[in-house]
Design an enzyme around this catalytic site. Structure first.
Site, PDB file in Angstrom:
ATOM      1  N   PHE A   1      60.636  74.938  12.872  1.00  0.00           N
ATOM      2  CA  PHE A   1      61.227  73.695  13.230  1.00  0.00           C
ATOM      3  C   PHE A   1      61.620  72.933  11.884  1.00  0.00           C
ATOM      4  CE2 PHE A   1      58.361  74.921  16.714  1.00  0.00           C
ATOM      5  CZ  PHE A   1      59.288  75.532  17.494  1.00  0.00           C
TER       6      PHE A   1
ATOM      7  N   ASP B   1      61.712  70.406   9.701  1.00  0.00           N
ATOM      8  CA  ASP B   1      61.178  68.956   9.665  1.00  0.00           C
ATOM      9  C   ASP B   1      61.133  68.637   8.386  1.00  0.00           C
ATOM     10  OD1 ASP B   1      58.894  70.193   9.064  1.00  0.00           O
ATOM     11  OD2 ASP B   1      57.840  68.944  10.591  1.00  0.00           O
TER      12      ASP B   1
HETATM   13  N1  LIG Z   1      57.780  71.815  12.093  1.00  0.00           N
HETATM   14  C1  LIG Z   1      57.554  71.150  13.095  1.00  0.00           C
HETATM   15  N2  LIG Z   1      57.671  69.760  12.920  1.00  0.00           N
HETATM   16  C2  LIG Z   1      56.983  68.985  14.138  1.00  0.00           C
HETATM   17  C3  LIG Z   1      56.267  69.359  15.046  1.00  0.00           C
HETATM   18  C4  LIG Z   1      56.023  68.163  15.770  1.00  0.00           C
HETATM   19  C5  LIG Z   1      55.074  68.090  16.883  1.00  0.00           C
HETATM   20  N3  LIG Z   1      55.011  69.270  17.759  1.00  0.00           N
HETATM   21  C6  LIG Z   1      53.942  69.274  18.966  1.00  0.00           C
HETATM   22  C7  LIG Z   1      54.033  70.551  19.491  1.00  0.00           C
HETATM   23  C8  LIG Z   1      52.591  70.935  19.689  1.00  0.00           C
HETATM   24  C9  LIG Z   1      51.673  70.296  18.869  1.00  0.00           C
HETATM   25  O1  LIG Z   1      50.609  69.982  19.697  1.00  0.00           O
HETATM   26  C10 LIG Z   1      52.685  69.127  18.020  1.00  0.00           C
HETATM   27  O2  LIG Z   1      52.445  67.891  18.737  1.00  0.00           O
HETATM   28  C11 LIG Z   1      56.659  67.116  14.962  1.00  0.00           C
HETATM   29  N4  LIG Z   1      57.274  67.514  14.195  1.00  0.00           N
HETATM   30  C12 LIG Z   1      57.884  66.756  13.243  1.00  0.00           C
HETATM   31  O3  LIG Z   1      57.116  66.216  12.083  1.00  0.00           O
HETATM   32  C13 LIG Z   1      57.576  65.175  11.516  1.00  0.00           C
HETATM   33  C14 LIG Z   1      56.650  63.809  11.851  1.00  0.00           C
HETATM   34  O4  LIG Z   1      55.608  63.778  11.186  1.00  0.00           O
HETATM   35  P1  LIG Z   1      54.651  62.459  11.082  1.00  0.00           P
HETATM   36  O5  LIG Z   1      55.668  61.614  10.344  1.00  0.00           O
HETATM   37  O6  LIG Z   1      53.427  62.901  10.209  1.00  0.00           O
HETATM   38  O7  LIG Z   1      54.456  62.018  12.529  1.00  0.00           O
HETATM   39  C15 LIG Z   1      58.777  64.872  12.057  1.00  0.00           C
HETATM   40  O8  LIG Z   1      59.866  65.397  11.586  1.00  0.00           O
HETATM   41  C16 LIG Z   1      58.702  65.321  13.743  1.00  0.00           C
HETATM   42  O9  LIG Z   1      59.851  65.765  13.975  1.00  0.00           O
HETATM   43  C17 LIG Z   1      55.951  70.702  15.217  1.00  0.00           C
HETATM   44  O10 LIG Z   1      55.134  71.068  15.867  1.00  0.00           O
HETATM   45  N5  LIG Z   1      56.699  71.509  14.233  1.00  0.00           N
END
Ligand SMILES: Nc1nc2c(c(CN[C@H]3C=C[C@H](O)[C@@H]3O)cn2[C@@H]2O[C@H](COP(=O)(O)O)[C@@H](O)[C@H]2O)c(=O)[nH]1
Length: 306
Positions: free
Chosen positions: A213, A215
């Site tokens: 994903f 991000d």
């Molecule tokens: N590649 C990727 N990006 C992810 C996630 C997740 C959450 N996934 C949930 C699924 C299972 C787990 O237990 C997680 O809780 C959020 N994000 C991204 O991160 C950024 C937020 O960062 P900060 O500002 O530090 O909160 C924002 O762009 C957000 O869209 C992921 O898994 N993969």
């Protein structure tokens, strides 16, 4: 999702500011080949889960707003996930399709117990309305119906979501080519898979087709691990916290090269060991590593997609 893979590969081979480093890929694949440190979905303990359709509604609402937390230093994904969970626990009708269409910015702040406007608050509200409206119009108000109609195919789910909900159409044009990233649509499929542990609403016979994903955390982690290399000018922009505009070459390259790099890592692990690793698993490990790393500097783009 084939389009995400193919167009990301195209960006990686025409890239001007970001390079996928083959020595870095080799090193990481070698390190991860015997065991990928297992990260449990919801390792943070912040998500709502009741093993039923309300969980699906919760995850869809969550992923409709799962973007752009960085403009407020104290805001993070955790606040959103935990705040929506609390709202649902207090009132099971909070995410009914008719109610989703009525929320205002101040309602959302109150729900999340946030004392000031949320980053991109108007867009978050608009996207909530869009989700409520289209769920009501086409899926009897229920995200669970949307998932059920995909016959256990994540590919179908992503394409159904992106065709019905414009806010999930995470694509752009790069050097004249259309590039697809579909971060929030794919993460919804992965969140179902992770929370329902691959059963029921989380059963997808093609989960291997989901990419990482794209991000703002994982590209920075890949750079720190030596998998991505940035040009001096891009490094300077990131280190000085300057904003990168959405759709700029640099921004598209950061995201697409991350998708491509994770695909290469997984292919290399397969070649070395015969084991099929999922991009979803690699992503969760990389992301969890990134958010625990306080010194991580990431790119800053105002975007509704991630
Ligand atoms: N590649 C990727 N990006 C992810 C996630 C997740 C959450 N996934 C949930 C699924 C299972 C787990 O237990 C997680 O809780 C959020 N994000 C991204 O991160 C950024 C937020 O960062 P900060 O500002 O530090 O909160 C924002 O762009 C957000 O869209 C992921 O898994 N993969």
């Amino acid at each position: 999702m084939e389009e995400v893979r193919a167009t990301s590969a195209w960006v990686a081979s025409n890239s001007s500011h970001v390079t996928v480093d083959s020595a870095g890929i080799e090193k990481l694949a070698e390190k991860m080949k015997d065991s990928i440190p297992k990260v449990e979905w919801d390792f943070e303990g912040i998500h709502y889960f009741d093993n039923g359709p309300l969980t699906v509604q919760y995850l869809f609402v969550l992923d409709a707003m799962n973007f752009c937390f960085w403009p407020d230093n104290e805001m993070s994904y955790d606040h959103l996930a935990a705040g929506l969970k609390e709202a649902l626990q207090n009132d099971k009708t909070s995410f009914d399709a008719d109610r989703l269409q009525k929320y205002t910015g101040p309602d959302l702040r109150k729900m999340l117990r946030w004392p000031r406007p949320l980053p991109l608050e108007d867009e978050r509200v608009r996207l909530l309305h869009e989700v409520g409206f289209e769920l009501e119009r086409s899926f009897a108000g229920k995200a669970s119906k949307l998932v059920e109609s995909c016959e256990k195919s994540a590919t179908k789910l992503v394409s159904l979501i992106t065709s019905h909900f414009p806010g999930f159409r995470d694509h752009t044009v790069y050097k004249g080519h259309q590039v697809f990233l579909y971060k929030r649509a794919q993460i919804f499929a992965a969140d179902l898979w992770g929370s329902f542990k691959g059963q029921g609403y989380g059963k997808f016979n093609d989960i291997e087709s989901v990419t990482m994903f794209a991000d703002y955390i994982v590209p920075a982690v890949l750079e720190q691990l030596g998998v991505l290399k940035f040009s001096p000018s891009l490094t300077n922009i990131i280190e000085s916290n300057r904003e990168l505009s959405s759709g700029s070459e640099e921004e598209v390259e950061l995201r697409a090269c991350s998708v491509h790099a994770v695909e290469e890592i997984r292919e290399l692990i397969h070649k070395k060991t015969g084991k099929q690793v999922l991009s979803v698993e690699l992503d969760l490990w990389l992301w969890a590593f990134g958010i625990q790393c306080s010194s991580l500097q990431h790119h800053r783009t105002l975007s509704i997609y991630y």
